[in-house]
Design a protein around this motif. Structure first.
Motif, mmCIF file in Angstrom:
data_model
loop_
_atom_site.group_PDB
_atom_site.id
_atom_site.type_symbol
_atom_site.label_atom_id
_atom_site.label_comp_id
_atom_site.label_asym_id
_atom_site.label_seq_id
_atom_site.Cartn_x
_atom_site.Cartn_y
_atom_site.Cartn_z
ATOM 1 N N PRO A 53 0.799 -1.230 0.000
ATOM 2 C CA PRO A 53 0.000 0.000 0.000
ATOM 3 C C PRO A 53 0.827 1.274 0.000
ATOM 4 O O PRO A 53 0.280 2.356 -0.201
ATOM 5 C CB PRO A 53 -0.831 -0.118 1.274
ATOM 6 C CG PRO A 53 -0.027 -0.998 2.160
ATOM 7 C CD PRO A 53 0.688 -1.954 1.273
ATOM 8 N N GLY A 54 2.121 1.220 0.254
ATOM 9 C CA GLY A 54 2.958 2.416 0.249
ATOM 10 C C GLY A 54 3.721 2.617 1.540
ATOM 11 O O GLY A 54 4.609 3.489 1.603
ATOM 12 N N GLU A 55 3.418 1.825 2.582
ATOM 13 C CA GLU A 55 4.142 1.906 3.848
ATOM 14 C C GLU A 55 4.096 0.540 4.528
ATOM 15 O O GLU A 55 3.257 -0.302 4.205
ATOM 16 C CB GLU A 55 3.517 2.959 4.759
ATOM 17 C CG GLU A 55 2.090 2.650 5.191
ATOM 18 C CD GLU A 55 1.506 3.700 6.101
ATOM 19 O OE1 GLU A 55 2.092 4.790 6.191
ATOM 20 O OE2 GLU A 55 0.459 3.421 6.713
ATOM 21 N N TYR A 56 5.015 0.311 5.429
ATOM 22 C CA TYR A 56 5.061 -0.919 6.201
ATOM 23 C C TYR A 56 5.042 -0.559 7.682
ATOM 24 O O TYR A 56 5.297 0.589 8.057
ATOM 25 C CB TYR A 56 6.292 -1.748 5.845
ATOM 26 C CG TYR A 56 7.601 -1.091 6.208
ATOM 27 C CD1 TYR A 56 8.239 -1.364 7.413
ATOM 28 C CD2 TYR A 56 8.216 -0.196 5.340
ATOM 29 C CE1 TYR A 56 9.443 -0.756 7.750
ATOM 30 C CE2 TYR A 56 9.412 0.422 5.659
ATOM 31 C CZ TYR A 56 10.015 0.133 6.866
ATOM 32 O OH TYR A 56 11.196 0.746 7.209
ATOM 33 N N HIS A 57 4.742 -1.510 8.514
ATOM 34 C CA HIS A 57 4.608 -1.256 9.938
ATOM 35 C C HIS A 57 5.987 -1.076 10.578
ATOM 36 O O HIS A 57 6.926 -1.829 10.306
ATOM 37 C CB HIS A 57 3.863 -2.410 10.619
ATOM 38 C CG HIS A 57 2.434 -2.523 10.164
ATOM 39 N ND1 HIS A 57 1.462 -1.622 10.514
ATOM 40 C CD2 HIS A 57 1.819 -3.462 9.369
ATOM 41 C CE1 HIS A 57 0.307 -1.963 9.979
ATOM 42 N NE2 HIS A 57 0.507 -3.090 9.269
#
Length: 504
Positions: A246-250
């Motif tokens: 989606p464009g970012e990771y945790h």
């Protein structure tokens, strides 16, 4: 013919003057157009040929009183025939010269034939065919035999020739002054090969037209990029890629949430110093005659421009602020927000870039987590571009030891220059894109995060709070005031606190 003779009688058509008794003079007259071969009156009785009059309509020259006695006539005729036989070849090499005195083209110049080795000068315009007329006269003089020319005479003076100029003056010839109107219409010389082109070489209309063309070209490229991004995200593989990344990771569980006040202050100081550093760096690059020079008190031989001193002073303050920022970043755990902790950062960065390009902004909340494209950008600015700027700047500054030959060979100054300027351009590009995206993706919320240390895990919070905007506006006023104040009148007293300043 000498230049003084030409300028003395340039206004009157003068006949050919014969001094001595060479046959070339008679041959030249006999070959001229319109000449009469009849023997003048009194020539048969005296044996002496009388030439053309000095003035139009006057008596032949020389006058009758100057005729030698009859006893000298046979000797003169014999000498005349002998000189004609011996001087036929020199007549071919006759040299005619007429200075380009800038006289009117219709004013005839005098022509003179001196001695047996004579030359013919046509009474034509100062710039119209002296060489052509002289060549024709010499050829005719050679073709007419001395026996036939002994009885020839010219009844009237030869009119001036109207031959167009075929021989151009040499590099040392004198020319008329060019009128201003013609000088303005004269085309300028093309630029030399390899000459550096500057903005000052173009007119305002050319600069405006070039800017308009480049702007249209840039808009066309942006439009093409938007269409391509929308097409990629609309097809099946594009939708699957967007769902997986989606464009970012945790972030790790220990990562802090929110932005502290010290980070806001460090962000403002970094922007403030970087703006002035870019300005002074460009000034140093373009400055040719510095207004003042600075020298340290312990080394007066070392002298640098005031703009370079201010640039290096700002570098020191910027480096100090960066060191404090990095230390606090690792002490408080904020480093996990800008340092990648997973390889998923790269596909997520590509996903975020496609979403930005499609003008469908990625859903994000900088108070909690940056998207992967932001994370990579902040990491590159903090840990790649800033160290490159510092290392290359130190090499070009006076801090670097100039006597260390081995060290200078390992790290030449040319390498530092090739790194320092492109790094500055990277900073400029980052600032432009960063500010544009901050304002386009939720200005009030983002400015509250960056300047007021206000935010929430809810991305819709603080979207109408103007606190961050007001602080941002105040920071812009401070930057503008510093930009205007960065001039010699303000900088010289400050620079004298740390060394000696000499102004022009």
């Amino acid at each position: 013919m000498s230049g003084s003779d030409s300028s003395a009688d340039a206004g009157n058509p003068a006949p050919v003057m014969a001094s001595g008794s060479g046959p070339e003079a008679r041959n030249a007259h006999a070959s001229a157009p319109g000449s009469n071969a009849a023997t003048p009156v009194g020539e048969e009785s005296t044996g002496v040929r009388r030439g053309l009059p000095r003035e139009s309509g006057g008596a032949p020259w020389p006058p009758a009183s100057a005729v030698p006695p009859p006893s000298a006539q046979p000797a003169a005729a014999e000498e005349e025939n002998r000189a004609g036989i011996e001087d036929v070849e020199p007549a071919r090499a006759m040299s005619v010269s007429a200075p380009d005195s800038g006289a009117d083209a219709e004013t005839p110049a005098p022509a003179t034939v001196n001695g047996t080795d004579s030359g013919v000068q046509a009474g034509t315009a100062a710039r119209s065919g002296e060489t052509v007329a002289a060549s024709a006269a010499s050829i005719d003089a050679h073709e007419v035999s001395p026996a036939a020319s002994a009885n020839d005479a010219v009844a009237s003076p030869r009119p001036p020739l109207t031959v167009p100029r075929t021989v151009w003056p040499g590099a040392a010839a004198r020319h008329r002054a060019t009128p201003p109107a013609l000088a303005q219409k004269r085309p300028t010389a093309p630029p030399r090969a390899g000459a550096q082109t500057r903005l000052a070489d173009f007119s305002p209309v050319q600069l405006l037209g070039s800017t308009a063309v480049l702007g249209v070209f840039a808009l066309a490229l942006v439009g093409i990029a938007v269409l391509i991004a929308r097409f990629v995200l609309a097809i099946g593989p594009g939708r699957d890629f967007l769902a997986a990344f989606p464009g970012e990771y945790h972030l790790p569980a220990s990562a802090p949430v929110g932005l502290p006040a010290w980070l806001n202050w460090s962000h403002f100081l970094n922007s403030f110093f970087l703006l002035l550093i870019i300005r002074t760096g460009w000034q140093v690059r373009r400055e040719k005659r510095p207004a003042a020079f600075w020298s340290p008190r312990n080394n007066r031989k070392r002298r640098i421009s005031l703009a370079l001193w201010f640039h290096q002073a700002l570098d020191i303050l910027w480096i100090a602020n960066g060191v404090v920022f990095v230390v606090l970043l690792f002490v408080t755990g904020q480093w996990m927000r800008i340092v990648p902790t997973s390889w998923e950062v790269f596909p997520n960065a590509l996903s975020a870039a496609l979403q930005y390009a499609s003008l469908d902004w990625p859903t994000e909340n900088g108070w909690v987590n940056y998207n992967s494209l932001q994370q990579l950008s902040y990491f590159a600015i903090t840990f790649v571009a800033a160290p490159l700027a510092i290392i290359s700047g130190v090499r070009l500054s006076g801090v670097w030891p100039k006597d260390a030959e081995r060290l200078n060979k390992l790290y030449p100054a040319e390498w530092a220059r090739k790194v320092h300027f492109p790094t500055m351009l990277f900073f400029v590009a980052f600032i432009v894109v960063h500010v544009a995206l901050v304002l386009a993706t939720g200005a009030l919320r983002n400015l509250n995060h960056m300047y007021a240390a206000r935010g929430s895990e809810d991305p819709t919070a603080y979207t109408s709070d103007p606190t961050g905007l007001l602080i941002f506006a105040a920071s812009l006023v401070v930057m503008a005031a510093a930009w205007v104040a960065a001039r010699p009148a303000v900088l010289v007293p400050i620079a004298r606190l740390f060394g000696e300043v000499k102004q022009r």
